[in-house]
Every structure is written in C-alpha cells, then in structure tokens.
Write a protein that holds these residues in place. Structure first.
Motif, short mmCIF file in Angstrom:
data_model
loop_
_atom_site.label_atom_id
_atom_site.label_comp_id
_atom_site.label_asym_id
_atom_site.label_seq_id
_atom_site.Cartn_x
_atom_site.Cartn_y
_atom_site.Cartn_z
N SER A 1 0.83 -1.23 0.02
CA SER A 1 0.00 0.13 -0.24
C SER A 1 1.01 1.23 -0.01
CB SER A 1 -0.79 0.09 1.32
OG SER A 1 -0.11 0.07 2.51
N LEU A 2 2.02 1.14 0.48
CA LEU A 2 3.05 2.44 0.95
C LEU A 2 3.60 2.55 -0.56
CD1 LEU A 2 5.00 2.40 4.01
CD2 LEU A 2 2.83 3.54 3.43
N GLY B 1 0.85 3.98 -2.72
CA GLY B 1 0.73 5.47 -2.36
C GLY B 1 1.43 6.45 -3.01
N GLY C 1 0.85 6.47 -7.13
CA GLY C 1 -0.32 6.92 -7.20
C GLY C 1 -0.22 8.66 -7.13
N LEU C 2 0.83 9.21 -6.29
CA LEU C 2 1.00 10.44 -6.30
C LEU C 2 2.02 10.97 -7.52
CD1 LEU C 2 1.42 10.99 -2.51
CD2 LEU C 2 -0.37 11.96 -3.85
N VAL D 1 10.28 6.75 0.30
CA VAL D 1 9.33 6.05 0.96
C VAL D 1 10.07 4.51 1.33
CG1 VAL D 1 7.14 4.80 0.96
CG2 VAL D 1 7.33 7.06 -0.11
N ALA E 1 7.81 1.34 12.84
CA ALA E 1 7.72 2.75 12.15
C ALA E 1 6.47 2.69 11.26
CB ALA E 1 9.13 3.08 11.09
N MET F 1 -5.05 9.51 -6.56
CA MET F 1 -5.69 8.09 -6.41
C MET F 1 -5.72 7.91 -4.75
SD MET F 1 -5.33 4.46 -8.07
CE MET F 1 -6.68 3.14 -7.55
N PHE G 1 -6.60 4.99 -1.63
CA PHE G 1 -6.83 3.41 -1.78
C PHE G 1 -7.85 3.09 -0.65
CE2 PHE G 1 -2.90 4.62 -3.97
CZ PHE G 1 -2.80 3.98 -4.75
N LYS H 1 -7.41 0.93 1.67
CA LYS H 1 -6.70 1.09 2.88
C LYS H 1 -6.07 2.27 3.06
CE LYS H 1 -4.31 -1.74 6.32
NZ LYS H 1 -2.84 -1.68 6.04
N ASN I 1 -3.24 4.61 3.69
CA ASN I 1 -1.79 4.41 3.72
C ASN I 1 -0.85 5.31 3.79
OD1 ASN I 1 -2.62 5.39 1.34
ND2 ASN I 1 -1.43 4.23 -0.18
N PRO I 2 -1.09 6.16 4.89
CA PRO I 2 -0.21 7.41 5.14
C PRO I 2 1.25 6.64 5.08
CG PRO I 2 -1.06 6.62 7.10
CD PRO I 2 -1.66 5.97 5.93
N PHE I 3 2.30 7.60 4.66
CA PHE I 3 3.53 7.18 4.77
C PHE I 3 4.07 7.31 6.33
CE2 PHE I 3 3.72 9.34 0.47
CZ PHE I 3 3.42 8.19 -0.25
N THR J 1 0.86 7.91 10.76
CA THR J 1 0.34 6.52 11.07
C THR J 1 -0.21 6.83 12.44
OG1 THR J 1 2.85 6.33 11.83
CG2 THR J 1 1.81 5.22 9.46
#
Lengths: 458, 266
Positions: free
Chosen positions: A339-340, A343, A346-347, A358, A456, B103, B105, B107, B109-111, B161
């Motif tokens: 998902s990361l 993310g 997607g950006l 990331v 983390a 986009m 998602f 779930k 999904n913050p970094f 998070t």
C-alpha cells in the motif's frame, strides 16, 4: 553394553504408550466420556517413563567412571601409592586401565594386575546394576502411569506440562553454554592480567607476543598492547563494509524493485550460492587472485604495496558479506507494505523516488540491523584474514599495508607449542574476551536499534 | 432504446467530458478482466462504480491512472482519453499522468512520516512550491480541503500513522489533493472506516466535486446513492449500465442491474 539401558528405556516407553492408550480406549468404549484424547494418555505414560529415567541414565553414565576410579584406588594395597603426587597417582590409574584394556607393557606388579581385574568386574557389575535399576524404575513409572488412566484424568495438561518443561530446559541449555563460555574466557583472561597489567593491554601500542617458552630460548621481552591488533581489525572491517554495503544494498534494491521477474529468479539463487562459499575458499581467492592483482596494479602506479594488503583481505571479506547484507535488505524492503508503494506511485512518484523517499526510510531499521550483524561477522571472521592478512601488528590505517587482526593473532598464539602458564598463550584468551565484548556490544546495539524503529510502519 | 438515451446524454455533456474510454479490454495473464468497456466520465461530477466482488470495477479504475502498469501480467487494450489526450500513447509518461489523476486507496496508507511530510510529498517530488512558505501554504490548503486541518493543525510534526483510521483516510485524500490533480480516483475509500468516519469522508467527497472529477468504487449501494450523480454498474467484466444515479436506483434498464441493487446477485 552401554546401548542396552537406552533400548530398554525406549521399549518401556513404547509399551507404556500402548498400554495406556488401550486402557483409555477401553474406558471410552465402556461409555464414559474421556477428558483427554486416548493418544494423550499414551503420551503421558511414555513421557513419564522417558524423562526421569533418561535423566537418571545420563547422570549415572557421567558419574560412573569417576566413582569406579575412586573404588579401585581406595582398594589398592596399603603403601603402594606412598610418595606419589597427583600426577603419579593418575599415571598408576592409567596403567591399571590399560592393563584392563589388554595392553600390557613390561611386567606390571601383581597388585596392578589384581586391580585391573577388579576394575573389569566392577564395571560389569555397574552395567548390570544400571540395567536392573532402569528396568525397575521404568516398570514402576509405567504402572504408576497406568493407574492414572481414568475418564476425568487430565492427561493432556500433564503432557503439555512435561513438554513445556522440556522446552524450558532446551532454551536454558543455550543460556548456560554462553555463561560457561564467558566464565572460561574470563578465568583465563584474569590469569593473563596477573602477568600483564590491564593498562598495558588496553592502551599499549606495541604487540609483540614473543615470550621464551623454555628457559634457554633466546627471545625478546614480549609486548602486549592490543591497540594495533584491534586497529587492524577495524581497518579490514571498514574496507569490507565499504565494499559490501553499497554492493549488497544496490543489488537488493535492484532485485527487489527494478529487476524483471525472470532476472530476479536467477539473481537471488546466485547470491545465495555466494553465501554458501566456504570462507577458506574466499581465502584462496584473496591470496591467489586479489592480492597479486592489487600489488601489480599498485606498483604500476608507483605505489608501495605490501604482498599481504589489508585491501585484499578486506575486499574479499566484503564480497563474502554481500549476500548477507543484500538478503537482509531484500527482506526489509519486501516487508514494506504494497500500500505504501501504491501510495507513492499514485501520487506520481517515479520508482526511484518511491525507493529513496518511501521504501528506503521504511526499511531502514531492517537494513541497519543487517549491516550491524555484518559488522559483527567481519570482526569475528577468521579464515580469510588468517590466509590473506599479515601477521605483524602495526599502528597503520594504510589499506595497502599489511595489517593483522584480533582473530589472526588468536590463531597464531594458539598454534604450535603452547603452555598455559605463559602470557603468550593467555593473551589469546584476553583477545578473545575483548572480541566477545565488542561483538556483543554491536549485537546489542543492532537489536535495540531494530526494536526501537521496528514499528515505523504498520 | 437504452443505447439511444445514452448517446443523447453523451451529446448533451460533450463539453464536460473528462475521461472517455472506448472498447477497453484488460487481461491479467489468461483472465479477461474487463470486456469492451466504453464510458464517458464527466468533470465536476462524482461517478460511482458499483458491482459484485471481482466484477472488474477496481481494475477499470486503475486503468484510468495506469496503476495497472505496475502489475507485470496486466495488459490493457483500447483507448482512454483524458481531455482528448490518449493516456496509453507511448509518449505519455505515466508518472506525469498520475500527478494529474490522483488516487485514494481502500486501506488508508499514510507514509511513516510526519503529517506535514505526508502532504508535502507530492508537491516536493513535482516541484510545486518554490520555497518553504509556499509549501506551508499548500500543506495548509490541502489539509483544509481534506477537512482535517482543525484536528491536526497543532501537531503537523506527529507521524501520520498515529492518526485514527478516518483521519488517516482524510489525510490520504488531502495528500492526493496536494498535487493539484484534475481527477480523484477512490478505490473503496470507506471500506476500512467506521460509520462516523465514513460520513465525514462522504461529506468531503461531496465538497470535492466542485473542483474535481471524482470516481469512486464502492461496495455500498447506499454510499453510491448518497454521494454520486452518475453510476456505472459492472458485472463479470462488462459495463452493464451507466446512467444518472437516480435512474439506476429507481428505474434500472437491465435486469442484472435490478437484481444487483435489489440484492439478488452479488
């Protein structure tokens, strides 16, 4: 003969299992509802017999020799041992034993022959006694276990309790072994420090462990400052990491994120093969290929290069560490949730941006943990440096010079004629202790680092 | 009959079309996941994709910003135009496309970075701010639009998070807004949220349609009815019906649509 009690014990365990299981089945078929499955009743009997009797046999075998020796020696005629010191008594005992084993040298005294015959009969009696005791104990425990079989007997809890005990024992074994290593190391180290002051060892810049072993041998007074030795270890470790960290890290990043799937299935096993190469083979590679290549290349540039360079040993050690670091880094990167990645992509991040901004920060704890464990390995690595690094300790950080390491010195100090009342030999234990402390410290640091940053992402 | 009404509809809104897909096919290896889908998605409108699990609605959503490119075995055929530009043209850089088509998602999904850095991530990689002051401004504006500014304004340095699930999802929406996209794709954005957080996100979606074209995939027909103006019903990889949301829910033309919204398939 020694195997017989063990076979008897296994037989008893199997029979006990069968008897209890059949008994439990009988109760079940009689219409009562059992608390535990029939197999637990069987296991209960087997474990109840196995664990205590096995412990008894092992303890017996460990003590048997010493007890019989004592019996034989005390049974000798009065006066024959008069005037002998500990070593002499040991010698007499050894002679009696070798006569009993059928090796007779010269013409031994009659009392020695009599003692050896007594030794043989005592041994045989002890063996039969052990078998009898094992049989009695096994039978008693089997009968006891059989009497416990009832509909509401909690055999499962009993079995689980015994197994838990066994697991506790296994984990304690490792801890006690470590403690044993520490104790023996520190005992010899203290003996070393009785002969060489701690300050000289810790802060001395001269390492020349040349001590005469015999009175008449001509040799200089030794010097035992460990700084040049640990400096050599540090130089080689740094060189190894300079090679291993970038190569390992970038190969992990490539394999993990950029490589096509097909290439990934080829590269990963190849890296694992690299991890399976014995270090002694790396040593060959270092002395036969890398060291001459560095030397001729350096000389073509007009540099003064030693035949055994720190660069050759460290460089090859770095290659050895590559699969270590890359597999740790690969695991850490793979553990970052998809998902990361989504993310970031997607950006509008490129794969490179996603990696640096990331994935890499999120995987950093795992990567650093791997690197620190690689450091421990580099410090403790012996074979490559024994073969490819030098023997003379110098206070130098020139990678083209010959340096020596802690592990190399330990090996050289313990090779050949050694005597354990000599600082030269004892110095090896002092170095070992220091190595132990250093790698322990790094491991603790690595673990706490990983633990601290582990959460983390979630 | 239905085809006629669709065509007239398209003509009326022709000026307003954001995405226009023609005969799109998607294959995952041997699986034919999307079959012949043609659809026009309008600007300043919330479009909902509904349908049973595995019907291809998420897959189709991911073709719109080429997120499927990251899956090796996925092949996309057909044409998809964004403002008349073919997004599968070899000259188009998917990275730039994704900056335009944000986009969110399923779930949150913050970094694992601070709230500030989460929002600033897109503007930083795309160089949208010339200095710190501008970046601060973008972050504040995005968090306000994401309807989360009031809750986080005094702890921008705290990790993203550490927020609650609903806050995390609004943070992710704010993060997507910060790159100033033209379209916002949302893949079941509320499926991991509780009812209160869902209501907040739905309210936010409703506000977002003033500036963006929003496409939302949802399993909840109530949600589709609440937030969307247009609804597309997918079934087994086909786009069965696409119409005004009201029409779909009150007067479905296709028997499969009717079965789904009344709960008989799905």
């Amino acid at each position: 003969m020694t195997a017989f009690p063990f076979l008897l014990l296994i037989l008893a365990a199997v029979v006990g299992y069968a008897i209890n299981r059949v008994a439990a089945r009988g109760i079940r078929d009689g219409g009562s509802r059992l608390h535990s499955m029939t197999s637990y009743h069987g296991m209960y009997s087997a474990l109840l017999v196995l664990v205590p009797v096995l412990t008894f046999i092992l303890v017996w075998l460990a003590l048997q020799g010493a007890v019989i020796d004592r019996l034989i020696m005390s049974g000798l005629p009065d006066g024959v041992l008069d005037g002998l010191d500990g070593g002499g008594i040991q010698l007499v005992l050894a002679e009696i034993k070798s006569i009993a084993g059928g090796q007779v040298f010269g013409t031994p005294e009659d009392w020695k022959i009599a003692a050896s015959e007594r030794l043989l009969t005592t041994r045989e009696r002890a063996d039969w006694l052990l078998i009898a005791l094992v049989a009695v104990m096994s039978l008693a425990l089997m009968i006891f276990a059989r009497t416990r079989v009832k509909a509401d007997f909690r055999a499962r809890q009993g079995v689980e309790g015994i197994v838990t005990g066994l697991m506790i024992f296994c984990s304690v074994v490792a801890i006690f072994t470590t403690i044993g290593i520490i104790v023996s190391l520190s005992y010899e180290t203290l003996r070393f420090l009785e002969r060489v002051p701690l300050s000289e060892f810790l802060f001395g810049t001269n390492w020349e462990p040349q001590i005469p072993l015999r009175e008449d041998q001509i040799a200089a007074e030794g010097a035992f400052g460990w700084l040049p030795v640990i400096l050599g270890t540090i130089v080689i470790t740094v060189i190894a990491l300079v090679v291993a960290v970038p190569i390992g890290l970038f190969s992990a990043i490539y394999v993990n994120e950029f490589a096509p799937k097909k290439l990934r299935t080829i590269i990963k096993p190849l890296l694992e093969i690299l991890a399976g190469v014995p270090t002694v083979v790396y040593g060959f590679f270092a002395i036969l290929v890398v060291a001459p290549a560095i030397r001729s290349f350096g000389q073509s540039l007009g540099l003064d290069v030693a035949p055994n360079t720190a660069l050759a040993a460290g460089g090859v050690m770095g290659i050895m560490l590559v699969p270590f670091i890359s597999s740790f880094a690969d695991d850490a990167l793979s553990a970052v949730p998809q998902s990361l990645r989504d993310g970031a992509l997607g950006l509008g991040a490129t794969r490179g941006e996603m990696m640096t901004t990331v994935l890499f920060p999120a995987a950093l704890p795992g990567i650093v943990g791997g690197v620190l464990l690689a450091v421990s390995r580099a410090i403790g690595e012996t074979m490559i440096v024994v073969m490819a690094a030098g023997l003379i300790a110098r206070m130098t950080i020139n990678p083209l010079d010959s340096v020596t390491t802690v592990t190399v010195q330990i090996v050289t100090l313990l090779i050949g004629d050694t005597s354990f009342d000599n600082p030269k030999t004892l110095a090896a234990f002092a170095l070992g202790t220091m190595l132990f402390i250093v790698t322990l410290g790094i491991n603790i640091f690595a673990l706490s680092f990983v633990r601290k940053y582990r959460e983390a992402y979630d | 009959m239905m085809k006629d009404s669709m065509e007239t509809k398209l003509d009326v809104d022709a000026m307003n079309v954001k995405f226009s897909a023609r005969d799109v096919q998607v294959h995952y290896g041997d699986t034919h996941a999307i079959k012949d889908v043609s659809v026009d998605i309008l600007d300043n409108t919330v479009t909902a994709f509904i349908g049973p699990s595995g019907c291809g609605k998420s897959t189709f959503l991911r073709t719109l910003n080429r997120m499927n490119d990251t899956i090796d075995i996925c092949r996309v055929q057909g044409d998809i135009y964004l403002d008349g530009m073919d997004i599968y043209d070899p000259n188009i850089d998917p990275v730039q496309l994704r900056a335009k088509v944000g986009m969110v998602f399923q779930k949150p999904n913050p970094f694992p970075k601070s709230i500030y850095d989460n929002i600033a991530y897109g503007p930083r990689i795309h160089g949208l701010a010339r200095n710190k002051a501008e970046l601060d401004e973008i972050v504040e504006k995005s968090l306000r639009r994401g309807a989360i500014w009031d809750e986080v304004q005094d702890r921008l340095d705290a990790p993203g998070t550490g927020l609650s699930g609903g806050q995390q999802q609004r943070l992710c929406i704010a993060r997507a807004i910060a790159t100033e996209p033209e379209v916002l794709l949302m893949d079941e954005p509320c499926s991991a949220l509780d009812p209160i957080a869902t209501a907040q996100v739905e309210e936010l979606i409703d506000e977002l349609k003033a500036n963006y074209s929003v496409v939302i995939v949802t399993h909840s027909m109530q949600q589709a009815a609440r937030v969307s103006q247009k609804t597309a019903f997918f079934h087994l990889g086909n786009l069965v019906e696409y119409n005004d949301t009201n029409e779909i829910f009150t007067n479905p033309q296709d028997s499969r649509t009717e079965s789904y919204i009344t709960g008989r398939i799905g």
